[in-house]
Design a protein around this motif. Structure first.
Motif, PDB file in Angstrom:
ATOM      1  N   PHE A  42       0.834  -1.203   0.000  1.00 13.88           N
ATOM      2  CA  PHE A  42       0.000   0.000   0.000  1.00 13.88           C
ATOM      3  C   PHE A  42       0.873   1.260   0.000  1.00 13.88           C
ATOM      4  CE2 PHE A  42      -2.167   3.308   2.464  1.00 13.88           C
ATOM      5  CZ  PHE A  42      -3.359   3.425   1.765  1.00 13.88           C
ATOM      6  N   THR A  43       1.896   1.251   0.862  1.00 16.90           N
ATOM      7  CA  THR A  43       2.796   2.401   0.959  1.00 16.90           C
ATOM      8  C   THR A  43       3.631   2.543  -0.303  1.00 16.90           C
ATOM      9  OG1 THR A  43       2.873   2.099   3.361  1.00 16.90           O
ATOM     10  CG2 THR A  43       4.602   3.459   2.368  1.00 16.90           C
ATOM     11  N   ARG A  44       4.093   1.431  -0.857  1.00 19.57           N
ATOM     12  CA  ARG A  44       4.874   1.471  -2.100  1.00 19.57           C
ATOM     13  C   ARG A  44       4.058   2.117  -3.220  1.00 19.57           C
ATOM     14  NH1 ARG A  44       6.112  -3.424  -2.252  1.00 19.57           N
ATOM     15  NH2 ARG A  44       8.195  -3.290  -1.364  1.00 19.57           N
ATOM     16  N   GLN A  45       2.780   1.781  -3.312  1.00 23.09           N
ATOM     17  CA  GLN A  45       1.926   2.383  -4.345  1.00 23.09           C
ATOM     18  C   GLN A  45       1.810   3.893  -4.136  1.00 23.09           C
ATOM     19  OE1 GLN A  45       0.616   0.879  -7.204  1.00 23.09           O
ATOM     20  NE2 GLN A  45       0.427   3.060  -7.661  1.00 23.09           N
ATOM     21  N   ALA A  46       1.670   4.323  -2.888  1.00 26.97           N
ATOM     22  CA  ALA A  46       1.626   5.763  -2.607  1.00 26.97           C
ATOM     23  C   ALA A  46       2.933   6.424  -3.035  1.00 26.97           C
ATOM     24  CB  ALA A  46       1.352   6.012  -1.125  1.00 26.97           C
ATOM     25  N   LEU A  47       4.062   5.774  -2.784  1.00 23.97           N
ATOM     26  CA  LEU A  47       5.355   6.329  -3.195  1.00 23.97           C
ATOM     27  C   LEU A  47       5.442   6.468  -4.712  1.00 23.97           C
ATOM     28  CD1 LEU A  47       7.768   4.451  -0.750  1.00 23.97           C
ATOM     29  CD2 LEU A  47       6.930   6.806  -0.579  1.00 23.97           C
ATOM     30  N   TYR A  48       4.906   5.506  -5.442  1.00 16.36           N
ATOM     31  CA  TYR A  48       4.849   5.630  -6.911  1.00 16.36           C
ATOM     32  C   TYR A  48       3.931   6.779  -7.314  1.00 16.36           C
ATOM     33  CZ  TYR A  48       7.529   1.536  -8.309  1.00 16.36           C
ATOM     34  OH  TYR A  48       8.550   0.646  -8.554  1.00 16.36           O
ATOM     35  N   ASP A  49       2.768   6.839  -6.707  1.00 17.54           N
ATOM     36  CA  ASP A  49       1.797   7.881  -7.062  1.00 17.54           C
ATOM     37  C   ASP A  49       2.336   9.286  -6.785  1.00 17.54           C
ATOM     38  OD1 ASP A  49       0.111   5.817  -7.764  1.00 17.54           O
ATOM     39  OD2 ASP A  49      -1.182   6.025  -5.991  1.00 17.54           O
ATOM     40  N   TRP A  50       3.157   9.421  -5.751  1.00 18.54           N
ATOM     41  CA  TRP A  50       3.665  10.724  -5.338  1.00 18.54           C
ATOM     42  C   TRP A  50       5.058  11.022  -5.893  1.00 18.54           C
ATOM     43  CZ3 TRP A  50       1.969   9.628   0.334  1.00 18.54           C
ATOM     44  CH2 TRP A  50       0.589   9.816   0.452  1.00 18.54           C
ATOM     45  N   LEU A  94       9.579   2.346   3.559  1.00 14.33           N
ATOM     46  CA  LEU A  94       9.022   0.991   3.588  1.00 14.33           C
ATOM     47  C   LEU A  94       9.483   0.216   4.829  1.00 14.33           C
ATOM     48  CD1 LEU A  94       9.358   0.128  -0.197  1.00 14.33           C
ATOM     49  CD2 LEU A  94       7.281   0.800   1.047  1.00 14.33           C
ATOM     50  N   LEU A  95      10.714   0.415   5.244  1.00  9.48           N
ATOM     51  CA  LEU A  95      11.212  -0.249   6.446  1.00  9.48           C
ATOM     52  C   LEU A  95      10.493   0.280   7.692  1.00  9.48           C
ATOM     53  CD1 LEU A  95      13.071  -2.186   7.903  1.00  9.48           C
ATOM     54  CD2 LEU A  95      14.885  -0.459   7.763  1.00  9.48           C
ATOM     55  N   VAL A  96      10.293   1.579   7.768  1.00 10.15           N
ATOM     56  CA  VAL A  96       9.595   2.158   8.924  1.00 10.15           C
ATOM     57  C   VAL A  96       8.161   1.654   8.989  1.00 10.15           C
ATOM     58  CG1 VAL A  96       8.741   4.318   9.931  1.00 10.15           C
ATOM     59  CG2 VAL A  96      11.107   4.165   9.124  1.00 10.15           C
ATOM     60  N   VAL A  97       7.470   1.585   7.852  1.00  9.79           N
ATOM     61  CA  VAL A  97       6.113   1.027   7.838  1.00  9.79           C
ATOM     62  C   VAL A  97       6.135  -0.402   8.364  1.00  9.79           C
ATOM     63  CG1 VAL A  97       4.282   0.181   6.298  1.00  9.79           C
ATOM     64  CG2 VAL A  97       5.124   2.514   6.080  1.00  9.79           C
ATOM     65  N   SER A  98       7.073  -1.202   7.888  1.00 13.84           N
ATOM     66  CA  SER A  98       7.182  -2.586   8.348  1.00 13.84           C
ATOM     67  C   SER A  98       7.380  -2.657   9.851  1.00 13.84           C
ATOM     68  CB  SER A  98       8.345  -3.297   7.667  1.00 13.84           C
ATOM     69  OG  SER A  98       8.108  -3.430   6.293  1.00 13.84           O
ATOM     70  N   GLU A  99       8.242  -1.823  10.379  1.00 10.05           N
ATOM     71  CA  GLU A  99       8.540  -1.854  11.817  1.00 10.05           C
ATOM     72  C   GLU A  99       7.345  -1.397  12.646  1.00 10.05           C
ATOM     73  OE1 GLU A  99      10.991  -3.379  13.079  1.00 10.05           O
ATOM     74  OE2 GLU A  99      12.158  -3.629  11.258  1.00 10.05           O
TER      75      GLU A  99
END
Length: 142
Positions: free
Chosen positions: A28-36, A54-59
């Protein structure tokens, strides 16, 4: 993918009892990073910043899974110069980096990693309500 209040700079993902929560949150976060426009990364600095996010989201999501009966939601917010990542859960605990930090010890590194990679992080609680929101801000690459 849901946007909160129609705002293109805020993405919200309900997690609740979803299986595969950590990969779901990362995707979900990766898609936002692409979109932005954070991905695809044109430079090593931009690639490192996206990987940090992505690492912070995972943690944050893993911490909610292990210590707070699972995350309720993930919000990713874009604003000038940074991204803010928010993971809401129903737990009463207080996340904190273990001190002293021992690199060779298995486990227990999540909040230390968050602290090291983020320009700021913290916990928000609503008085009288269960749970909390653990948030972290990652600076955008120059």
């Amino acid at each position: 993918m849901e946007t909160a209040s129609g705002d293109a700079d805020v993405r919200t993902l309900a997690l609740g009892a979803a299986s595969g929560t950590v990969p779901l949150a990362r995707d979900f976060t990766r898609q936002a990073l692409y979109d932005w426009g954070w991905l695809p990364a044109a430079t090593a600095d931009r690639r490192a910043a996206a990987e940090d996010v992505l690492l912070v989201v995972s943690e944050l999501v893993t911490n909610a899974c292990l210590h707070a009966d699972g995350p309720e939601s993930l919000r990713v917010l874009r604003f000038d110069g940074a991204l803010r990542l928010e993971v809401a859960d129903l737990g009463a605990g207080q996340p904190a980096p273990r001190t002293p930090h021992r690199a060779g010890r298995p486990g227990g590194h999540g909040m230390f990693i968050v602290q090291r990679l983020c320009r700021a992080w913290g916990i928000d609680r609503t008085p009288g309500a269960a749970g909390k929101t653990v948030w972290a801000e990652v600076a955008a690459p120059a």
